[in-house]
Design a protein around this motif. Sequence first.
Motif, PDB file in Angstrom:
ATOM      1  N   LYS A  21       0.799  -1.235   0.000  1.00  0.00           N
ATOM      2  CA  LYS A  21       0.000   0.000   0.000  1.00  0.00           C
ATOM      3  C   LYS A  21       0.831   1.285   0.000  1.00  0.00           C
ATOM      4  O   LYS A  21       0.441   2.280  -0.596  1.00  0.00           O
ATOM      5  N   TYR A  22       1.963   1.259   0.736  1.00  0.00           N
ATOM      6  CA  TYR A  22       2.637   2.538   1.003  1.00  0.00           C
ATOM      7  C   TYR A  22       3.983   2.733   0.326  1.00  0.00           C
ATOM      8  O   TYR A  22       4.573   3.814   0.461  1.00  0.00           O
ATOM      9  N   SER A  23       4.489   1.694  -0.376  1.00  0.00           N
ATOM     10  CA  SER A  23       5.819   1.849  -0.996  1.00  0.00           C
ATOM     11  C   SER A  23       5.845   3.021  -1.967  1.00  0.00           C
ATOM     12  O   SER A  23       6.782   3.823  -1.984  1.00  0.00           O
ATOM     13  N   GLU A  24       4.810   3.098  -2.776  1.00  0.00           N
ATOM     14  CA  GLU A  24       4.717   4.155  -3.783  1.00  0.00           C
ATOM     15  C   GLU A  24       4.874   5.545  -3.139  1.00  0.00           C
ATOM     16  O   GLU A  24       5.560   6.423  -3.660  1.00  0.00           O
ATOM     17  N   LYS A  25       4.243   5.690  -1.975  1.00  0.00           N
ATOM     18  CA  LYS A  25       4.191   6.997  -1.308  1.00  0.00           C
ATOM     19  C   LYS A  25       5.473   7.311  -0.522  1.00  0.00           C
ATOM     20  O   LYS A  25       5.936   8.451  -0.526  1.00  0.00           O
ATOM     21  N   HIS A  26       6.042   6.312   0.147  1.00  0.00           N
ATOM     22  CA  HIS A  26       7.130   6.614   1.089  1.00  0.00           C
ATOM     23  C   HIS A  26       8.485   6.024   0.712  1.00  0.00           C
ATOM     24  O   HIS A  26       9.468   6.290   1.398  1.00  0.00           O
ATOM     25  N   CYS A  27       8.532   5.186  -0.338  1.00  0.00           N
ATOM     26  CA  CYS A  27       9.830   4.598  -0.708  1.00  0.00           C
ATOM     27  C   CYS A  27      10.391   5.295  -1.941  1.00  0.00           C
ATOM     28  O   CYS A  27       9.654   5.761  -2.801  1.00  0.00           O
ATOM     29  N   ILE A  28      11.703   5.300  -2.008  1.00  0.00           N
ATOM     30  CA  ILE A  28      12.390   5.722  -3.234  1.00  0.00           C
ATOM     31  C   ILE A  28      12.955   4.435  -3.822  1.00  0.00           C
ATOM     32  O   ILE A  28      13.602   3.655  -3.109  1.00  0.00           O
ATOM     33  N   LYS A  29      12.697   4.202  -5.088  1.00  0.00           N
ATOM     34  CA  LYS A  29      13.184   2.963  -5.737  1.00  0.00           C
ATOM     35  C   LYS A  29      14.686   3.034  -5.946  1.00  0.00           C
ATOM     36  O   LYS A  29      15.213   4.092  -6.296  1.00  0.00           O
ATOM     37  N   TYR A  30      15.359   1.892  -5.772  1.00  0.00           N
ATOM     38  CA  TYR A  30      16.787   1.865  -6.099  1.00  0.00           C
ATOM     39  C   TYR A  30      16.926   2.009  -7.610  1.00  0.00           C
ATOM     40  O   TYR A  30      16.316   1.257  -8.373  1.00  0.00           O
ATOM     41  N   SER A  31      17.730   3.005  -8.038  1.00  0.00           N
ATOM     42  CA  SER A  31      17.876   3.238  -9.472  1.00  0.00           C
ATOM     43  C   SER A  31      19.323   3.117  -9.931  1.00  0.00           C
ATOM     44  O   SER A  31      19.589   2.938 -11.110  1.00  0.00           O
ATOM     45  N   GLY A  32      20.265   3.251  -8.973  1.00  0.00           N
ATOM     46  CA  GLY A  32      21.670   3.272  -9.368  1.00  0.00           C
ATOM     47  C   GLY A  32      22.067   4.595 -10.019  1.00  0.00           C
ATOM     48  O   GLY A  32      23.188   4.745 -10.484  1.00  0.00           O
ATOM     49  N   GLN A  33      21.156   5.556 -10.041  1.00  0.00           N
ATOM     50  CA  GLN A  33      21.429   6.883 -10.622  1.00  0.00           C
ATOM     51  C   GLN A  33      21.396   7.922  -9.513  1.00  0.00           C
ATOM     52  O   GLN A  33      20.607   7.787  -8.587  1.00  0.00           O
ATOM     53  N   LYS A  34      22.207   8.974  -9.668  1.00  0.00           N
ATOM     54  CA  LYS A  34      22.263  10.006  -8.632  1.00  0.00           C
ATOM     55  C   LYS A  34      20.882  10.629  -8.412  1.00  0.00           C
ATOM     56  O   LYS A  34      20.172  10.946  -9.366  1.00  0.00           O
ATOM     57  N   LEU A  35      20.529  10.760  -7.143  1.00  0.00           N
ATOM     58  CA  LEU A  35      19.247  11.341  -6.757  1.00  0.00           C
ATOM     59  C   LEU A  35      19.311  12.859  -6.812  1.00  0.00           C
ATOM     60  O   LEU A  35      20.348  13.437  -6.459  1.00  0.00           O
ATOM     61  N   ASP A  36      18.203  13.468  -7.210  1.00  0.00           N
ATOM     62  CA  ASP A  36      18.085  14.908  -7.026  1.00  0.00           C
ATOM     63  C   ASP A  36      17.520  15.080  -5.609  1.00  0.00           C
ATOM     64  O   ASP A  36      16.320  14.910  -5.385  1.00  0.00           O
ATOM     65  N   ILE A  37      18.418  15.391  -4.680  1.00  0.00           N
ATOM     66  CA  ILE A  37      18.037  15.428  -3.265  1.00  0.00           C
ATOM     67  C   ILE A  37      16.857  16.376  -3.024  1.00  0.00           C
ATOM     68  O   ILE A  37      15.938  16.055  -2.273  1.00  0.00           O
ATOM     69  N   SER A  38      16.870  17.525  -3.715  1.00  0.00           N
ATOM     70  CA  SER A  38      15.819  18.522  -3.438  1.00  0.00           C
ATOM     71  C   SER A  38      14.441  18.064  -3.926  1.00  0.00           C
ATOM     72  O   SER A  38      13.416  18.598  -3.517  1.00  0.00           O
ATOM     73  N   GLU A  39      14.415  17.058  -4.799  1.00  0.00           N
ATOM     74  CA  GLU A  39      13.112  16.552  -5.264  1.00  0.00           C
ATOM     75  C   GLU A  39      12.390  15.797  -4.137  1.00  0.00           C
ATOM     76  O   GLU A  39      11.160  15.777  -4.074  1.00  0.00           O
ATOM     77  N   TYR A  40      13.148  15.163  -3.241  1.00  0.00           N
ATOM     78  CA  TYR A  40      12.542  14.328  -2.200  1.00  0.00           C
ATOM     79  C   TYR A  40      12.623  14.910  -0.798  1.00  0.00           C
ATOM     80  O   TYR A  40      11.847  14.538   0.073  1.00  0.00           O
ATOM     81  N   PHE A  41      13.634  15.769  -0.573  1.00  0.00           N
ATOM     82  CA  PHE A  41      13.897  16.210   0.799  1.00  0.00           C
ATOM     83  C   PHE A  41      13.983  17.732   0.848  1.00  0.00           C
ATOM     84  O   PHE A  41      14.708  18.336   0.060  1.00  0.00           O
TER      85      PHE A  41
END
Length: 222
Positions: free
Chosen positions: A27-47
Amino acid sequence: MEYKQNIKSYVLRASRISSGQKLAIEKYSEKHCIKYSGQKLDISEYFSHPLCIEIGFGMGTATAQIAHRNPDKSFLGIEVHLPGIGRLLSKIEEDGIGNLKVINHDAVEVIETMIPESSVEGFHIFFPDPWPKTKQQKRRLINQEFTQLLVSRLKVGGYIYMATDWEHYAQQMLRVLSANQDLQNEYELWAEKPIWRPETAFESKGKKKNHIIRELYFKRVK
Ligand SMILES: C[S@@+](CC[C@H](N)C(=O)[O-])C[C@H]1O[C@@H](n2cnc3c(N)ncnc32)[C@H](O)[C@@H]1O
């Protein structure tokens, strides 16, 4: 620097997962998890606040409490143990915690591939698996190379905080953190328990066995 760890710091066992934990993941992975992508995260998009990363949160009880009590910070918990992921996702939802995301993957790979350099305020590592037998010690998460990887992801002024109830591992942590030229111990030796850290499940187990709890708090100074 690239750090490829060949021997994992965990063994994935077919653990019992409750129907509630399974349902929470669905139920909640979509909302609260970030999928492992192996690509650099845009930190400001999530935090939206300074980011603290917890490695190996177990069932996540302390993780949820810390995030709930510190709304001026953002948190990312990384864990491979599915029952713990399910438990923490339920807790995030129940308590309406908006500043905590979860990644279900090996933290070494996540930090290496997804976390940008100089982007993290703090790393929390509470009671990592001690791998106490001599032949298991190569599995320990905290070694010189991994410390260097953590340092590279910290902002200057950021911290690494860790705790263990295994004396031999504590000495190893102290040795490798002290040897890193960019880190400075904020205490003469062992740190005091910070007021923001609740007791964790593995800490309680260690205390029942009369283990001494060792804590370390180092800052990146350059
Ligand atoms: C001994 S338990 C401690 C759990 C919790 N921090 C506590 O204090 O109760 C260590 C946890 O770290 C997780 N772990 C170990 N290596 C990991 C890795 N490389 N990536 C993500 N999680 C890891 C394990 O799955 C386990 O849940």
